[in-house]
Design an enzyme around this catalytic site. Structure first.
Site, PDB file in Angstrom:
ATOM      1  N   ARG A  72      -4.437   7.083 -48.901  1.00 52.14           N
ATOM      2  CA  ARG A  72      -4.995   7.105 -47.555  1.00 52.14           C
ATOM      3  C   ARG A  72      -4.083   7.944 -46.658  1.00 52.14           C
ATOM      4  NH1 ARG A  72      -4.368   2.992 -45.022  1.00 52.14           N
ATOM      5  NH2 ARG A  72      -3.350   1.598 -46.492  1.00 52.14           N
ATOM      6  N   TYR A 201     -10.165  10.880 -52.092  1.00 50.08           N
ATOM      7  CA  TYR A 201      -9.440   9.647 -52.444  1.00 50.08           C
ATOM      8  C   TYR A 201     -10.210   8.410 -51.942  1.00 50.08           C
ATOM      9  CZ  TYR A 201      -6.338   5.738 -52.359  1.00 50.08           C
ATOM     10  OH  TYR A 201      -5.853   4.473 -52.543  1.00 50.08           O
ATOM     11  N   GLY A 202     -10.198   7.365 -52.760  1.00 48.43           N
ATOM     12  CA  GLY A 202     -10.959   6.142 -52.474  1.00 48.43           C
ATOM     13  C   GLY A 202     -10.937   5.673 -51.032  1.00 48.43           C
ATOM     14  N   GLY A 203      -9.739   5.366 -50.516  1.00 50.37           N
ATOM     15  CA  GLY A 203      -9.634   4.794 -49.172  1.00 50.37           C
ATOM     16  C   GLY A 203     -10.085   5.748 -48.075  1.00 50.37           C
ATOM     17  N   LYS A 210     -12.585   0.839 -46.491  1.00 48.03           N
ATOM     18  CA  LYS A 210     -11.742   0.696 -45.296  1.00 48.03           C
ATOM     19  C   LYS A 210     -12.467   1.164 -44.031  1.00 48.03           C
ATOM     20  CE  LYS A 210      -8.348  -0.681 -47.888  1.00 48.03           C
ATOM     21  NZ  LYS A 210      -7.988  -2.112 -47.921  1.00 48.03           N
ATOM     22  N   HIS A 230      -8.669  -7.996 -43.668  1.00 45.07           N
ATOM     23  CA  HIS A 230      -8.085  -7.444 -44.895  1.00 45.07           C
ATOM     24  C   HIS A 230      -7.550  -8.616 -45.725  1.00 45.07           C
ATOM     25  CE1 HIS A 230      -4.997  -4.272 -46.549  1.00 45.07           C
ATOM     26  NE2 HIS A 230      -6.025  -4.410 -47.340  1.00 45.07           N
ATOM     27  N   SER A 252       0.468  -4.498 -48.242  1.00 39.85           N
ATOM     28  CA  SER A 252       0.450  -3.987 -49.613  1.00 39.85           C
ATOM     29  C   SER A 252       1.775  -4.310 -50.319  1.00 39.85           C
ATOM     30  CB  SER A 252       0.179  -2.495 -49.629  1.00 39.85           C
ATOM     31  OG  SER A 252       1.086  -1.861 -48.796  1.00 39.85           O
ATOM     32  N   ALA A 253       1.693  -4.363 -51.645  1.00 44.20           N
ATOM     33  CA  ALA A 253       2.852  -4.662 -52.507  1.00 44.20           C
ATOM     34  C   ALA A 253       3.390  -6.075 -52.304  1.00 44.20           C
ATOM     35  CB  ALA A 253       3.970  -3.635 -52.316  1.00 44.20           C
ATOM     36  N   CYS A 254       2.515  -6.997 -51.899  1.00 42.55           N
ATOM     37  CA  CYS A 254       2.935  -8.393 -51.751  1.00 42.55           C
ATOM     38  C   CYS A 254       2.138  -9.324 -52.662  1.00 42.55           C
ATOM     39  CB  CYS A 254       2.799  -8.839 -50.305  1.00 42.55           C
ATOM     40  SG  CYS A 254       3.979  -8.030 -49.223  1.00 42.55           S
ATOM     41  N   GLY A 255       1.412  -8.775 -53.631  1.00 43.56           N
ATOM     42  CA  GLY A 255       0.773  -9.612 -54.654  1.00 43.56           C
ATOM     43  C   GLY A 255      -0.575 -10.187 -54.265  1.00 43.56           C
ATOM     44  N   LYS A 256      -1.349  -9.450 -53.438  1.00 38.39           N
ATOM     45  CA  LYS A 256      -2.653  -9.964 -53.004  1.00 38.39           C
ATOM     46  C   LYS A 256      -3.645 -10.080 -54.177  1.00 38.39           C
ATOM     47  CE  LYS A 256      -5.732  -8.339 -49.393  1.00 38.39           C
ATOM     48  NZ  LYS A 256      -5.889  -6.899 -49.325  1.00 38.39           N
ATOM     49  N   THR A 257      -3.760  -9.005 -54.957  1.00 38.23           N
ATOM     50  CA  THR A 257      -4.706  -9.045 -56.087  1.00 38.23           C
ATOM     51  C   THR A 257      -4.253 -10.075 -57.118  1.00 38.23           C
ATOM     52  OG1 THR A 257      -5.316  -6.769 -55.681  1.00 38.23           O
ATOM     53  CG2 THR A 257      -5.872  -7.622 -57.835  1.00 38.23           C
ATOM     54  N   ASP A 281      -9.825  -8.059 -51.520  1.00 40.80           N
ATOM     55  CA  ASP A 281      -9.313  -7.129 -50.507  1.00 40.80           C
ATOM     56  C   ASP A 281      -9.874  -7.354 -49.100  1.00 40.80           C
ATOM     57  OD1 ASP A 281      -7.587  -4.914 -49.909  1.00 40.80           O
ATOM     58  OD2 ASP A 281      -9.336  -3.610 -49.802  1.00 40.80           O
ATOM     59  N   ARG A 373      -5.330   4.042 -59.685  1.00 42.78           N
ATOM     60  CA  ARG A 373      -6.271   2.953 -59.417  1.00 42.78           C
ATOM     61  C   ARG A 373      -7.263   2.732 -60.553  1.00 42.78           C
ATOM     62  NH1 ARG A 373      -6.014   0.417 -54.074  1.00 42.78           N
ATOM     63  NH2 ARG A 373      -4.387   1.581 -53.047  1.00 42.78           N
ATOM     64  N   ARG A 404       6.696  -9.898 -47.275  1.00 44.63           N
ATOM     65  CA  ARG A 404       7.857  -9.783 -48.174  1.00 44.63           C
ATOM     66  C   ARG A 404       9.098  -9.872 -47.307  1.00 44.63           C
ATOM     67  NH1 ARG A 404       9.432  -7.032 -53.072  1.00 44.63           N
ATOM     68  NH2 ARG A 404       7.272  -6.730 -53.656  1.00 44.63           N
ATOM     69  N   GLU A 500       3.070 -19.473 -60.860  1.00 40.82           N
ATOM     70  CA  GLU A 500       3.765 -20.637 -60.283  1.00 40.82           C
ATOM     71  C   GLU A 500       3.421 -20.820 -58.803  1.00 40.82           C
ATOM     72  OE1 GLU A 500       5.089 -22.501 -62.355  1.00 40.82           O
ATOM     73  OE2 GLU A 500       5.700 -21.230 -64.045  1.00 40.82           O
TER      74      GLU A 500
HETATM   75  C1  OXD Z   1      -5.262  -0.561 -49.319  1.00 39.33           C
HETATM   76  C2  OXD Z   1      -6.212  -0.661 -50.432  1.00 39.33           C
HETATM   77  O1  OXD Z   1      -4.767   0.541 -49.043  1.00 39.33           O
HETATM   78  O2  OXD Z   1      -6.736  -1.769 -50.648  1.00 39.33           O
HETATM   79  O3  OXD Z   1      -5.015  -1.591 -48.665  1.00 39.33           O
HETATM   80  O4  OXD Z   1      -6.483   0.354 -51.101  1.00 39.33           O
HETATM   81 MN    MN Z   2      -6.463  -3.201 -49.111  1.00 36.19          MN
END
Ligand code: OXD
Ligand code: MN
Length: 589
Positions: A72, A201-203, A210, A230, A252-257, A281, A373, A404, A500
């Protein structure tokens, strides 16, 4: 090609697109399997898609994007509201007249010699009163086949719109020449219009995600009295067989998925704990007839980050992507024609990297792009919830914010009420890690994980959150904050994370149904060690104490940093947020 609708609002807008973009051919996307297969076959013929192993990854493809078009582009993303003030301090703004003119000059005739695909799409389940319709015209076949996974496309969208409604989002997209200098992702909230140019690109290019489901939808939600967020959505079943749905917003990068597809450890599974996925998401939250908040997942697929996904970190995601999946910018394992990325398994002996070049484990450069992705239908996820397409949505009992934070924020705490919870969301932040370039421990504020996605003034957005909770006859979910990333003095993660995390969800569920205790602290309600089920974990009492500690000096630094952020929002920061901040400041004196 004959049009698939006789809706005159749609047809006259399509005529405008044709006049502007001058495509050679028009193809309507009907949502059929045969059309999707045909388009994928064309992408294979054009050598853009490489088919994967037809036994281990049936109907799946690998592809590489242009090397400059991998993420993005927030600096080229605009909210073109009439008034600059309405875009607020967190968005780029351009006047709608000027931006329409600029884009029209740039895009005039950009589809000459190309096909214009018309994608009618539905965000949300078929027949849901909360779903919304959009159209994206595009000259990218890649966008078409990805949109067909991420949204409900074709006839189903046209049926939901009907033949007379003018209530749809108008979207124009062209890959142009993929020129990064003239890349624009523009939103016109006053006329429900999205125009994106020069990115595939996707986003940036899959406009349902988005652009519509967050930026435009957040403006609609404010106007209409709901929330576009979000957030993941999961259903959690406890050993009594009671089920609770919760939503969560993490940067992002905090383990949502991973949390959206959490697999509890074996002893918890045996006891009856289960986590099921509604979305990973985006959540649209509306008040149902009983005054409670109900969530739908507007999307139909997952557009997940591949690196780091493995059988250990997310077995459900790994099982989901074994068919009907598009892999973009991962590596390709040439020994078995399977996708590969760092963190998945041992490196393949022979591979192409994400730029399509020969790669082997001795190469210093990464094989997969860090933002590579997978695009995959949500219905294939083994943990998909049976209510995930329910027209009325699922009732939400709790909202979880997360960040985080190496220090300051404890493992979990509970807001006193909706206003305090909104304050927790507004002040959400994540620290940069040692792995990332730049100084460690730098805080980046990301309110409700929505910083790049709020389609209007952030201060008005916070006010809208407050107001949602102060209507009569509503019963709002409880709000919690979690932090899986607190570290010891030596920098070691104190909490094991992943499956856990069910132990923290168990406390949250206990707080919802009143079956578990907690203690009041400066920042909200915290569990004591006895309130958490820690059996089977190798974690010392000292470590748990550290995880649950609230250190006044750290919180003094935190409130000073919050205040700096509040000043950037300016006059529109709600009084209620300042009040919560003042309460905490006083408590720390
Ligand atoms: C993001 C995504 O950028 O879900 O948050 O791709
Ligand atoms: Mn997202």
């Amino acid at each position: 090609m004959a049009s698939l609708t006789n809706n005159s609002h749609v047809l006259s807008w399509i005529e405008e697109c044709k006049t502007e973009l001058l495509p050679e051919r028009i193809v309507w996307i009907d949502g059929s399997k045969s059309q999707q297969e045909q388009l994928c076959a064309e992408l294979v013929n054009e050598k853009f898609f490489t088919p994967l192993n037809s036994i281990t990854f049936p109907n799946s493809y690998w592809c590489c994007s242009d090397a400059s078009d991998v993420a993005r582009v927030e600096e080229r993303t605009y909210i073109c509201s009439k008034l600059k003030e309405d875009a607020g301090p967190t968005n780029n703004w351009a006047s709608p007249d000027e931006m329409y003119k600029k884009l029209s000059d740039l895009m005039k005739g950009c589809m000459k010699g190309r096909t214009m695909y018309i994608i009618p799409y539905l965000m949300g389940p078929d027949g849901s009163p909360y779903s919304k319709v959009g159209f994206e015209v595009t000259d990218s076949k890649y966008v078409v086949v990805n949109m067909a996974i991420m949204a409900r496309v074709g006839n189903v969208a046209l049926k939901n719109l009907g033949s007379t409604s003018n209530d749809f989002v108008r979207g124009m997209h062209s890959v142009g020449q993929l020129d990064p200098q003239n890349r624009f992702i523009c939103h016109f909230p006053d006329d429900n219009t999205i125009i994106s140019f020069n990115s595939n690109y996707g986003g940036n290019a899959l406009q349902g995600k988005k652009c519509f489901a967050l930026r435009i939808a957040s403006t609609l939600a404010r106007r209409e009295g709901w929330l576009a967020e979000h957030m993941f959505i999961v259903g959690i079943t406890n050993p009594k067989g009671e089920k609770y749905y919760v939503c969560g917003a993490f940067p992002s990068a905090c383990g949502k998925t991973n949390l959206a597809m959490l697999v509890p450890p074996p002893e918890f599974q045996k006891a009856g704990w289960k986590v099921e996925t509604v979305g990973d998401d985006i959540a649209w939250l509306n008040f149902g007839p009983d005054g409670k908040l109900y969530a739908i997942n507007p999307e139909a697929g997952f557009f997940g980050v591949a690196p780091g996904t493995s059988a250990a970190t997310n077995p459900n995601a790994m099982a989901t992507i074994r068919k009907n999946t598009i892999f973009t910018n991962t590596a390709l394992d040439l020994t078995c024609m399977a996708p590969w990325w760092e963190g998945m398994s041992d490196p393949p002996e022979r591979a192409f990297d994400w730029k399509g070049r020969e790669w082997n484990p001795k190469n210093k450069e990464k094989a997969a792009h860090p933002n590579s992705r997978f695009t995959v239908p949500a219905s294939q996820c083994p943990s998909i919830d049976k209510e995930w397409e329910s027209a009325g949505g699922v009732p939400i009992s709790a909202i979880i914010f997360g960040g985080r934070r190496a220090k300051t924020a404890p493992l979990v705490y509970e807001a006193r009420d909706w206003k305090h919870g909104t304050y927790m969301g507004v002040t959400m932040a994540s620290e940069t890690t040692a792995a990332a370039a730049g100084k460690t421990g730098q805080l980046r504020r990301d309110p409700m994980a929505m910083l790049p996605f709020i389609g209007y003034h952030a201060g008005d957005y916070f006010q809208h959150w407050i107001e949602m909770g102060s209507r009569a006859n509503v019963s709002m979910p409880k709000i919690f904050h979690v932090n899986w990333f607190r570290t010891s003095a030596t920098g070691k993660f104190l909490w094991p994370g992943f499956g856990e995390n069910i132990r923290v969800l168990e406390w949250i569920i206990g707080r919802i149904n009143g079956s578990v205790g907690g203690v009041n602290s400066l920042i909200g309600m915290l569990p004591e060690m006895k309130d958490l089920d820690l059996t089977g974990l190798t974690i010392s009492e000292e470590e748990i104490k550290e995880l649950l500690s609230v250190k006044p000096q750290e919180w003094r630094e935190e409130i000073a940093s919050q205040e700096k952020f509040f000043r950037t929002i300016g006059k529109k920061l709600p009084k209620e947020i300042w009040d919560e901040h003042a309460k905490l400041t006083d408590a720390l004196r």
